[in-house]
Design a protein around this motif. Structure first.
Motif, PDB file in Angstrom:
ATOM      1  N   SER A   1       0.649  -1.371   0.211  1.00  6.97           N
ATOM      2  CA  SER A   1      -0.022  -0.145   0.062  1.00  6.97           C
ATOM      3  C   SER A   1       0.944   1.295   0.005  1.00  6.97           C
ATOM      4  CB  SER A   1      -0.985   0.015   1.311  1.00  6.97           C
ATOM      5  OG  SER A   1      -1.841  -1.033   1.203  1.00  6.97           O
ATOM      6  N   VAL A   2       2.134   1.107   0.902  1.00  8.25           N
ATOM      7  CA  VAL A   2       2.766   2.467   1.026  1.00  8.25           C
ATOM      8  C   VAL A   2       3.651   2.582  -0.519  1.00  8.25           C
ATOM      9  CG1 VAL A   2       4.954   3.420   1.880  1.00  8.25           C
ATOM     10  CG2 VAL A   2       3.040   2.337   3.289  1.00  8.25           C
ATOM     11  N   ILE A   3       3.902   1.698  -1.117  1.00  8.75           N
ATOM     12  CA  ILE A   3       4.691   1.700  -2.231  1.00  8.75           C
ATOM     13  C   ILE A   3       3.578   2.097  -3.584  1.00  8.75           C
ATOM     14  CG2 ILE A   3       5.742   0.445  -4.195  1.00  8.75           C
ATOM     15  CD1 ILE A   3       7.106  -1.161  -1.937  1.00  8.75           C
ATOM     16  N   ILE A   4       2.526   1.645  -3.603  1.00  9.76           N
ATOM     17  CA  ILE A   4       1.585   2.009  -4.634  1.00  9.76           C
ATOM     18  C   ILE A   4       1.081   3.654  -4.297  1.00  9.76           C
ATOM     19  CG2 ILE A   4      -0.534   1.736  -5.720  1.00  9.76           C
ATOM     20  CD1 ILE A   4      -0.659  -1.268  -4.917  1.00  9.76           C
ATOM     21  N   GLY A   5       0.936   3.824  -3.100  1.00  8.31           N
ATOM     22  CA  GLY A   5       0.756   5.138  -2.544  1.00  8.31           C
ATOM     23  C   GLY A   5       1.715   6.217  -3.154  1.00  8.31           C
ATOM     24  N   THR A   6       2.779   5.572  -2.867  1.00  3.71           N
ATOM     25  CA  THR A   6       4.026   6.605  -3.003  1.00  3.71           C
ATOM     26  C   THR A   6       4.331   6.945  -4.663  1.00  3.71           C
ATOM     27  OG1 THR A   6       5.180   5.494  -1.273  1.00  3.71           O
ATOM     28  CG2 THR A   6       6.564   7.112  -2.907  1.00  3.71           C
ATOM     29  N   SER A   7       3.923   5.618  -5.422  1.00  3.84           N
ATOM     30  CA  SER A   7       4.050   5.612  -6.792  1.00  3.84           C
ATOM     31  C   SER A   7       3.008   6.742  -7.519  1.00  3.84           C
ATOM     32  CB  SER A   7       3.781   4.334  -7.325  1.00  3.84           C
ATOM     33  OG  SER A   7       4.302   3.243  -6.977  1.00  3.84           O
ATOM     34  N   ILE A   8       1.952   6.667  -6.690  1.00  2.00           N
ATOM     35  CA  ILE A   8       0.681   7.861  -7.092  1.00  2.00           C
ATOM     36  C   ILE A   8       1.206   9.226  -6.954  1.00  2.00           C
ATOM     37  CG2 ILE A   8      -1.486   8.691  -6.711  1.00  2.00           C
ATOM     38  CD1 ILE A   8      -2.522   5.493  -6.197  1.00  2.00           C
ATOM     39  N   ALA A   9       1.888   9.296  -5.644  1.00  6.56           N
ATOM     40  CA  ALA A   9       2.148  10.514  -5.256  1.00  6.56           C
ATOM     41  C   ALA A   9       3.330  11.219  -6.169  1.00  6.56           C
ATOM     42  CB  ALA A   9       2.791  10.689  -3.873  1.00  6.56           C
ATOM     43  N   VAL A  10       4.244  10.301  -6.673  1.00  7.78           N
ATOM     44  CA  VAL A  10       5.460  10.666  -7.665  1.00  7.78           C
ATOM     45  C   VAL A  10       4.829  11.108  -9.044  1.00  7.78           C
ATOM     46  CG1 VAL A  10       7.311   9.756  -8.800  1.00  7.78           C
ATOM     47  CG2 VAL A  10       7.229   9.126  -6.406  1.00  7.78           C
ATOM     48  N   PHE A  11       3.686  10.225  -9.343  1.00  9.16           N
ATOM     49  CA  PHE A  11       3.019  10.542 -10.573  1.00  9.16           C
ATOM     50  C   PHE A  11       2.319  12.026 -10.513  1.00  9.16           C
ATOM     51  CE2 PHE A  11      -0.933   9.932 -13.124  1.00  9.16           C
ATOM     52  CZ  PHE A  11      -0.463  10.220 -14.375  1.00  9.16           C
ATOM     53  N   ASN A  12       1.673  12.223  -9.668  1.00  7.69           N
ATOM     54  CA  ASN A  12       0.989  13.530  -9.292  1.00  7.69           C
ATOM     55  C   ASN A  12       1.987  14.682  -9.369  1.00  7.69           C
ATOM     56  OD1 ASN A  12      -1.146  12.114  -6.609  1.00  7.69           O
ATOM     57  ND2 ASN A  12      -1.592  12.208  -8.783  1.00  7.69           N
ATOM     58  N   VAL A  13       3.193  14.614  -8.637  1.00  6.52           N
ATOM     59  CA  VAL A  13       4.112  15.372  -8.711  1.00  6.52           C
ATOM     60  C   VAL A  13       4.767  15.776 -10.075  1.00  6.52           C
ATOM     61  CG1 VAL A  13       6.581  16.056  -7.966  1.00  6.52           C
ATOM     62  CG2 VAL A  13       4.679  15.289  -6.398  1.00  6.52           C
ATOM     63  N   ILE A  14       4.922  14.582 -10.939  1.00  7.16           N
ATOM     64  CA  ILE A  14       5.574  14.707 -12.107  1.00  7.16           C
ATOM     65  C   ILE A  14       4.377  15.547 -13.258  1.00  7.16           C
ATOM     66  CG2 ILE A  14       6.079  13.434 -14.470  1.00  7.16           C
ATOM     67  CD1 ILE A  14       7.155  11.160 -12.679  1.00  7.16           C
TER      68      ILE A  14
ATOM     69  N   PHE B   1      -9.692   0.295   3.143  1.00  9.61           N
ATOM     70  CA  PHE B   1      -9.168   1.635   3.301  1.00  9.61           C
ATOM     71  C   PHE B   1      -8.142   2.109   2.046  1.00  9.61           C
ATOM     72  CE2 PHE B   1      -5.801   4.400   6.060  1.00  9.61           C
ATOM     73  CZ  PHE B   1      -6.421   5.449   5.191  1.00  9.61           C
ATOM     74  N   ALA B   2      -7.119   1.181   1.910  1.00 11.54           N
ATOM     75  CA  ALA B   2      -6.213   1.500   0.788  1.00 11.54           C
ATOM     76  C   ALA B   2      -6.788   1.418  -0.486  1.00 11.54           C
ATOM     77  CB  ALA B   2      -5.017   0.570   0.935  1.00 11.54           C
TER      78      ALA B   2
END
Lengths: 401, 401
Positions: free
Chosen positions: A185-198, A245-246
């Motif tokens: 969940s943390v890794i998928i969440g972080t991937s989404i956050a990185v994608f959002n920032v890009i 939740f995730a």
């Protein structure tokens, strides 16, 4: 410029939420044991009671953090985004509630499929209200067949409803080793956050990706707090609550952020796990109640677990399928011919999960090491996802969306 | 005209929700016992396990019914009302979740006060967004002092936040007899619905009262379903969940419908109960852990329960207070002078709850009859409330608002 400050504040909120959540899990865990919510760790020799379902504490912390965040970016700006934020929280709150009820009451399968669909209704309603598109652009190779775009109408809503069910179950299915549910969940969440920032940096639909960030940052924060307790050796179990939740959080940000295809790319290991599981899930070969790796008490290591059955227990096409799996080295299959009168023929095949598949290559492994391997696979999945999203996409669409 | 159809549909939804909820409680109650959520009925001779916390099932049914109702009146009309409806559901969902967590985990007092405040944040946010007024009209007798209107600013938000806490605890405090929590919730809910219908008929802020109806009708429906199981002899207990759920629903409709003063009038018995309890709640005279009426195993009747203590256990002013209560026939007080060396002076006073106060007049009573008496008091409270609202109001305000 204001949005930069909102993101900074969201980071600060998330950081604070992380530490409070870490402490709250510590404080609450005895209450769970007292309430009869605990389990034993099957992969340990100790008989210690481990509190179960602590995902609900991180879920509650997430909600508190988001509620307190409401006034920051939304009140002054767009009313539509305010509504979307509330709808997102309603769907997520509903799922956390549902997950917790499941952990406490042990709901039946039909509830598990029916209720997430209900929980995503507010989301679909706000998608409708905000004039969400129900037309998709057809990928280039299919255009001779289907034309440039396709009006899907109500199918889009069914797709979105199923997204929540898929995300939830995809995370739930890959479990049983300390830290795996939370870690992925943390890794998928972080991937989404990185994608959002890009995307924000590229100025592509920045508002939508900002919106996603405001939800995904606190999600990462509370999940990390949970992971610190859930990491090997687990002091707490996360329960179904975390998966619900995730899963709902991912579905919500993807739908309202209009990046559900990219989000699904971050689920490559889960999709592989699902496809690999199909023969067992659909009864072509028998599926035991648990498919966790097998714990060897003598060595303290985890190894592959096997399903053992006689040939007539297989569904149609079972024998051919096993031969194919074996030939492609996708599974370890052993046939024991019948010996004497008593012993019938027996087939043994490793349970078809990505964790067993990993163990096939690396051999019996310490639980913590295994978790690290699975997390590595997840990160590799994310790298592949980004390559597809920013590389191969040109073969399917005209512009990088 | 459309709104008539929406109300009719809301009634149909509520009716269906009622029957499904009734059946669902029946189906789910064994799961609660299996999960260790049960209690024994202190006012019965039997030792049967009664499932506890079934309020969560009616809460969940309420949410499902409201989610399915979202598209009916809101999607086509005002976006603001859509947002309000979602915010209302978010606050209520949060409280149901919280109440359930409380039933499962037995939360501490500080959580019980802190968390409802958090749960009402979405409500306050939407009040702000929809340009909610923070100015109140001063009642006529106070105008020489304060002027015609008063700008309260942030105080209004504090008041609204406290309204949810008050409603929740007001219902929680009047409990301990089969059917009382649910019964009073149904009566207060029905009073609100009647008030809404009157105001709609008088064409006074009809949109706001319609909005309230859409929430209060399904609330009455699922509470009635619960009451049918919870009525004497209770087959299920409702748990804290129901009190949180009911309290927040009342607060939500009153705040968004701008009739919080009228709503508080429907709580006359609860306010009396609170004021009457003050000496025990604030430690002027000692407060035992439970203040339920006392069950007499021999007769099967409920009678007054007493707090017994020595004079030096009282706080300052205790003796004077007891004399006053006794003189006004508000409580039954007995002083036993010290007898011999061993026995110190002892005071016995009935626990200061409205239920004991009722028992003071009617004497030992069968539990079902007692519930009916309490319900009658609640209905009388509603009649008084309506007299004040539509009669005496002219002494306080220029126009009937």
């Amino acid at each position: 410029m204001e949005s930069v400050w909102a993101v900074v504040l969201s980071l600060v909120y998330s950081l604070v939420a992380h530490f409070i959540c870490y402490q709250a899990i510590k404080n609450f865990k005895d209450m769970f044991i007292k309430a009869g919510m605990f389990g034993k760790d099957l992969n340990k020799t100790s008989e210690e009671k481990i509190p179960e379902g602590l995902g609900v504490v991180s879920g509650a912390m997430f909600l508190i953090s988001c509620f307190l965040f409401i006034p920051i970016p939304f009140l002054d700006y767009s009313e539509l985004q305010f509504t979307q934020f509330i709808c997102a929280l309603l769907s997520i709150c509903c799922m956390i509630f549902l997950g917790f009820a499941d952990d406490v009451l042990d709901l039946r399968w039909r509830h598990k499929l029916f209720l997430p669909t209900i929980a995503s209704l507010p989301l679909l309603a706000v998608y409708f209200v905000s004039g969400g598109s129900t037309t998709i652009i057809v990928p280039i190779p299919l255009r001779p067949l289907l034309g440039y775009d396709l009006h899907l109408g109500v199918l889009v809503y069914i797709y979105m409803g199923m997204l929540a069910v898929f995300c939830t179950n995809a995370i739930n299915i890959l479990a049983g080793v300390n830290g795996v549910e939370t870690g992925q969940s943390v890794i998928i969440g972080t991937s989404i956050a990185v994608f959002n920032v890009i995307e924000i940096a590229r100025d592509q639909f920045a508002a939508k990706h900002l919106f996603s960030l405001y939800l995904i940052l606190p999600f990462i924060a509370v999940s990390l707090a949970l992971l610190r307790h859930n990491w090997y050796p687990s002091k707490v179990f996360v329960g179904d609550t975390l998966c619900y939740f995730a899963g709902m959080t991912f579905a919500v940000v993807a739908i309202l952020g209009s990046f559900s295809k990219t989000m699904l790319l971050f689920f490559i290991p889960q999709v592989f796990n699902f496809l690999y599981s199909v023969p067992q899930l659909f009864g072509i070969i028998p599926c035991p109640r648990h498919r966790l790796p097998k714990f060897d008490r003598a060595t303290g290591l985890l190894g592959m677990s096997y399903a053992k059955f006689s040939p007539d227990q297989m569904g149609p096409g079972g024998a051919a399928l096993l031969k194919t799996l074996s030939f492609l080295r996708l599974a370890k299959v052993e046939w024991s011919p019948p010996s004497g009168k008593e012993k019938k023929a027996e087939i043994s095949v490793n349970n078809l999960t990505i964790i067993n598949y990993l163990l096939k290559f690396i051999g019996p492994t310490h639980e913590r090491t295994l978790t690290i391997y699975i997390m590595t696979v997840q990160v590799v999945g994310t790298i592949i996802a980004f390559s597809i999203r920013y590389g191969f996409v040109r073969f399917f669409y005209d512009v990088v969306q």
